[in-house]
Design an enzyme around this catalytic site. Structure first.
Site, mmCIF file in Angstrom:
data_model
loop_
_atom_site.group_PDB
_atom_site.id
_atom_site.type_symbol
_atom_site.label_atom_id
_atom_site.label_comp_id
_atom_site.label_asym_id
_atom_site.label_seq_id
_atom_site.Cartn_x
_atom_site.Cartn_y
_atom_site.Cartn_z
ATOM 1 N N HIS A 1 -2.994 8.384 -0.489
ATOM 2 C CA HIS A 1 -4.340 8.719 -0.976
ATOM 3 C C HIS A 1 -5.408 8.521 0.094
ATOM 4 O O HIS A 1 -6.587 8.357 -0.217
ATOM 5 C CB HIS A 1 -4.657 7.935 -2.253
ATOM 6 C CG HIS A 1 -4.087 8.625 -3.459
ATOM 7 N ND1 HIS A 1 -2.750 8.654 -3.722
ATOM 8 C CD2 HIS A 1 -4.671 9.346 -4.440
ATOM 9 C CE1 HIS A 1 -2.536 9.355 -4.820
ATOM 10 N NE2 HIS A 1 -3.683 9.790 -5.279
ATOM 11 N N GLU B 1 -21.567 -1.468 -10.708
ATOM 12 C CA GLU B 1 -21.535 -0.315 -9.812
ATOM 13 C C GLU B 1 -22.781 0.526 -10.096
ATOM 14 O O GLU B 1 -23.644 0.132 -10.879
ATOM 15 C CB GLU B 1 -20.263 0.526 -9.998
ATOM 16 C CG GLU B 1 -19.033 -0.123 -9.394
ATOM 17 C CD GLU B 1 -17.901 0.852 -9.076
ATOM 18 O OE1 GLU B 1 -18.116 2.082 -9.173
ATOM 19 O OE2 GLU B 1 -16.798 0.386 -8.728
ATOM 20 N N ASP C 1 -11.457 1.376 -8.034
ATOM 21 C CA ASP C 1 -11.819 2.184 -9.211
ATOM 22 C C ASP C 1 -10.610 2.938 -9.757
ATOM 23 O O ASP C 1 -10.517 3.203 -10.953
ATOM 24 C CB ASP C 1 -12.879 3.228 -8.836
ATOM 25 C CG ASP C 1 -14.202 2.578 -8.484
ATOM 26 O OD1 ASP C 1 -14.369 1.384 -8.783
ATOM 27 O OD2 ASP C 1 -15.058 3.269 -7.905
HETATM 28 P P1 FAD Z 1 -1.851 5.435 2.076
HETATM 29 O O1 FAD Z 1 -2.875 6.501 2.096
HETATM 30 O O2 FAD Z 1 -0.472 5.826 1.821
HETATM 31 O O3 FAD Z 1 -1.953 4.581 3.428
HETATM 32 C C1 FAD Z 1 -3.191 4.147 3.935
HETATM 33 C C2 FAD Z 1 -2.989 3.360 5.228
HETATM 34 O O4 FAD Z 1 -2.306 2.146 4.936
HETATM 35 C C3 FAD Z 1 -2.122 4.088 6.255
HETATM 36 O O5 FAD Z 1 -2.554 3.729 7.537
HETATM 37 C C4 FAD Z 1 -0.741 3.550 5.992
HETATM 38 O O6 FAD Z 1 0.083 3.613 7.140
HETATM 39 C C5 FAD Z 1 -1.055 2.101 5.605
HETATM 40 N N1 FAD Z 1 -0.088 1.568 4.661
HETATM 41 C C6 FAD Z 1 0.314 2.077 3.489
HETATM 42 N N2 FAD Z 1 1.206 1.252 2.908
HETATM 43 C C7 FAD Z 1 1.347 0.198 3.744
HETATM 44 C C8 FAD Z 1 2.108 -0.985 3.712
HETATM 45 N N3 FAD Z 1 2.922 -1.273 2.690
HETATM 46 N N4 FAD Z 1 2.004 -1.849 4.744
HETATM 47 C C9 FAD Z 1 1.189 -1.602 5.802
HETATM 48 N N5 FAD Z 1 0.443 -0.486 5.871
HETATM 49 C C10 FAD Z 1 0.518 0.400 4.859
HETATM 50 N N6 FAD Z 1 -10.533 2.394 -2.183
HETATM 51 C C11 FAD Z 1 -11.222 1.329 -2.581
HETATM 52 O O7 FAD Z 1 -11.303 0.322 -1.878
HETATM 53 N N7 FAD Z 1 -11.867 1.317 -3.787
HETATM 54 C C12 FAD Z 1 -11.794 2.367 -4.647
HETATM 55 O O8 FAD Z 1 -12.367 2.317 -5.724
HETATM 56 C C13 FAD Z 1 -11.046 3.488 -4.256
HETATM 57 N N8 FAD Z 1 -10.909 4.538 -5.081
HETATM 58 C C14 FAD Z 1 -10.160 5.599 -4.701
HETATM 59 C C15 FAD Z 1 -10.015 6.659 -5.580
HETATM 60 C C16 FAD Z 1 -9.241 7.746 -5.239
HETATM 61 C C17 FAD Z 1 -9.087 8.888 -6.216
HETATM 62 C C18 FAD Z 1 -8.635 7.788 -3.955
HETATM 63 C C19 FAD Z 1 -7.850 8.976 -3.548
HETATM 64 C C20 FAD Z 1 -8.792 6.749 -3.063
HETATM 65 C C21 FAD Z 1 -9.551 5.634 -3.427
HETATM 66 N N9 FAD Z 1 -9.729 4.562 -2.570
HETATM 67 C C22 FAD Z 1 -10.441 3.472 -2.984
HETATM 68 C C23 FAD Z 1 -9.200 4.577 -1.193
HETATM 69 C C24 FAD Z 1 -7.851 3.911 -1.117
HETATM 70 O O9 FAD Z 1 -7.950 2.531 -1.340
HETATM 71 C C25 FAD Z 1 -7.254 4.071 0.275
HETATM 72 O O10 FAD Z 1 -7.207 5.410 0.651
HETATM 73 C C26 FAD Z 1 -5.851 3.491 0.307
HETATM 74 O O11 FAD Z 1 -5.371 3.477 1.624
HETATM 75 C C27 FAD Z 1 -4.941 4.322 -0.541
HETATM 76 O O12 FAD Z 1 -3.755 3.635 -0.759
HETATM 77 P P2 FAD Z 1 -2.387 4.409 -0.563
HETATM 78 O O13 FAD Z 1 -1.361 3.566 -1.181
HETATM 79 O O14 FAD Z 1 -2.502 5.797 -1.011
HETATM 80 O O15 FAD Z 1 -2.311 4.314 1.036
#
Ligand code: FAD
Length: 522
Positions: free
Chosen positions: A92, A265, A154
């Site tokens: 994400h 918020e 969120d």
């Molecule tokens: P990914 O996109 O898969 O990875 C993100 C980064 O973390 C990459 O660099 C990846 O290599 C690294 N990574 C992933 N897993 C691991 C692991 N296990 N160990 C080490 N590194 C790792 N963020 C907020 O803080 N607050 C919010 O309210 C919020 N709302 C959101 C709502 C939506 C609809 C979306 C799409 C995103 C939101 N985000 C929010 C952002 C979100 O927290 C970050 O984009 C987060 O990185 C997404 O987590 P993911 O598991 O999809 O990570």
């Protein structure tokens, strides 16, 4: 060529041998004969942003942390000098942060999600959770024990490892700090393949490096998350404003009474569509009719706060909400409150997701920009934002809410702006959607350019903002971003991932051929 391998110890070795064999005999997954391959998928080169589509040449789906450790140990040898590795959580990210162009993506969801809840009567309750677990899964499991994490994002369909690599913020952050302030311990595989358990007391440097560390120092295979007694339900309140100064003054008042308020918020209301989009999950009969003018000069603001039924008697919560509301200066009568279960409250964005999905508006490009803005610059920031965008056609929410710097641990890798003595920082999320029906590739480019302009102008000395979920591609930008923290970030990188194997999608370091401290930017 991309292929997916269900990994075992043997398979990792076969994968590595096969990939780097001078005979180049991998032509398709089927060439591996009896081994268990899947057909290639797109997911490893796709993320929520849909702006970057970098393909890895291999995707690994490990079943245990040992397999990740083995992979990174082998990749640390000189024979594999070009290979990078990216952990992918839920994908994400916006700007390809979990992608690895021509490298290996490790899909963290392949390791069975493991959640163990530890309820302590006289101490801290916590959950041990695997890194690829979604926060929604942890919520469901912990609620069965009457417990829940204290700090949230969120949206809950994000992984533990993904948000802990960034910060993890929401309306509870002012009270409990971000998610990275609510972790007791981590299991991490470093860039050299070491599997380390770390905490504030045990390998604290690795622990703090990984929290907010953009995946640069290790792969989180498990995290110990602090839990509290979960409320059954919350009173969720929204109130409208037509004056920005009063809006922020009231938000700051709310975060100063943390004993009464559990969540704060706020968002900007720029047009009819943004108003209705924001109310998909808020079950009320909205009689607020905004008067937008063609010249986009009118902007409304909405504060939302919540009070939990947290060992408080029901009547008491109503009284608390009334007492709080009396202190606020919203537009007379435009205040709404609803009572919802704690689960529905935390999972509110899922409803918005479903609504957008049903209209084909979820799987579109998301040129999002997130910033932390010091309180001293928030009004200038707002003015610049409104001058830069076109409010009447803006699609997507713009979140604006305050957090407190002293709830963040400065030893972690997370970056915040300098603040005034009260430590108030505004988090701003400009969460735009580029609907392909109305927004061509040129229009997406124009939005990205606008974002760059806003980011560059506001992260300069005058406003002093910092990007959250940062996206930069040049060394001087990362140096400026980290500021005084840069040297420590670099030293930690050299210690825990000296060959720069991990998280290439962040665009901070180039893969190194040998241990040498020179920094190279992609
Ligand atoms: P990914 O996109 O898969 O990875 C993100 C980064 O973390 C990459 O660099 C990846 O290599 C690294 N990574 C992933 N897993 C691991 C692991 N296990 N160990 C080490 N590194 C790792 N963020 C907020 O803080 N607050 C919010 O309210 C919020 N709302 C959101 C709502 C939506 C609809 C979306 C799409 C995103 C939101 N985000 C929010 C952002 C979100 O927290 C970050 O984009 C987060 O990185 C997404 O987590 P993911 O598991 O999809 O990570």
């Amino acid at each position: 060529m991309e292929f997916v391998l269900f990994c075992s110890r043997i398979n990792v070795l076969v994968l590595l041998f096969a990939l780097f064999s001078p005979f180049k005999f991998i032509q398709s997954p089927m060439d591996f004969g009896p081994l268990n391959f899947l057909q290639p998928t797109n997911t490893s080169s796709l993320d929520f942003g849909r702006i970057f589509f970098n393909s890895p040449f291999a995707v690994l789906r490990p079943q245990t942390p040992k397999e990740i450790s083995l992979l990174l140990t082998v990749l640390s040898s000189p024979s594999f000098s070009k290979v990078t590795v990216s952990a992918r959580g839920a994908g994400h990210s916006i700007n390809g942060q979990a992608q690895a162009i021509n490298g290996i993506v490790i899909e963290m969801d392949s390791m069975a999600s493991s959640i163990k809840i530890h309820r302590k009567i006289d101490g801290l309750s916590y959950a041990d959770v695997s890194g690829g677990t979604l926060w929604i899964e942890l919520l469901k499991e912990s609620l069965k024990e009457g417990l829940a994490p204290r700090s949230w994002t969120d949206y809950l369909y994000l992984t533990i490892g993904g948000t802990l690599s960034n910060g993890g913020i929401s309306g509870q952050t002012f009270k409990y700090g971000p998610q990275i302030s609510n972790v007791l311990q981590l299991d991490v595989v470093t860039g050299t393949g070491q599997h380390v358990t770390c905490s504030s007391f045990q390998s604290p440097d690795l622990f703090h490096a990984v929290l907010g560390g953009l995946g640069q120092f290790g792969i989180i295979t498990s995290a110990r998350i602090l839990l509290e007694d979960a409320p059954l339900k919350v009173k969720w309140v929204r109130a409208f404003y037509n004056n920005f100064q009063i809006f922020i003054k009231d938000q700051e008042l709310l975060i100063s009474i943390a004993d009464m308020v559990d969540y704060v918020e706020g968002f900007m209301v720029l047009n009819e569509q943004s108003l209705h989009g924001a109310f998909v999950s808020f079950p009320t009969n909205l009689d607020f009719i905004p008067q937008f003018h063609a010249d986009s000069s009118t902007v409304y603001y909405c504060i939302e706060f919540a009070v939990s039924y947290h060992l408080r008697m029901e009547s008491n919560v109503d009284q608390v909400v009334e007492d709080i509301s009396r202190q606020l200066s919203f537009m007379p009568s435009f205040i709404y409150n609803v009572e919802v279960s704690y689960f529905d409250f935390l999972n509110r964005v899922r409803m918005e997701e479903m609504s957008l999905r049903s209209r084909g508006l979820w799987d579109v490009s998301h040129p999002w920009l997130n910033l932390f803005v010091p309180k001293s610059g928030i009004t200038e920031f707002r003015d610049l934002l409104l001058e830069s965008i076109s409010p009447s056609t803006f699609e997507g929410p713009i979140l604006v809410y305050p957090i407190l710097k002293d709830k963040w641990n400065s030893n972690t890798s997370a970056v915040l702006p300098e603040t005034d003595s009260d430590g108030v920082i505004y988090t701003v999320g400009i969460l735009r959607s580029a609907n392909p029906n109305g927004c061509s590739p040129q229009c997406l480019d124009a939005i990205l350019q606008q974002n760059r302009y806003i980011a560059e102008t506001t992260t300069g000395k005058r406003i002093g903002a910092k990007q959250y979920l940062s996206h930069y591609s040049q060394e001087h930008q990362w140096r400026q971003h980290f500021g005084r923290k840069w040297d420590r970030f670099l030293a930690r990188k050299f210690e825990f991932d000296p060959l720069n194997i991990l998280a290439p999608g962040q665009g901070i370091f180039n893969r190194k051929y040998s241990k040498n401290p020179t920094v190279q930017i992609q």
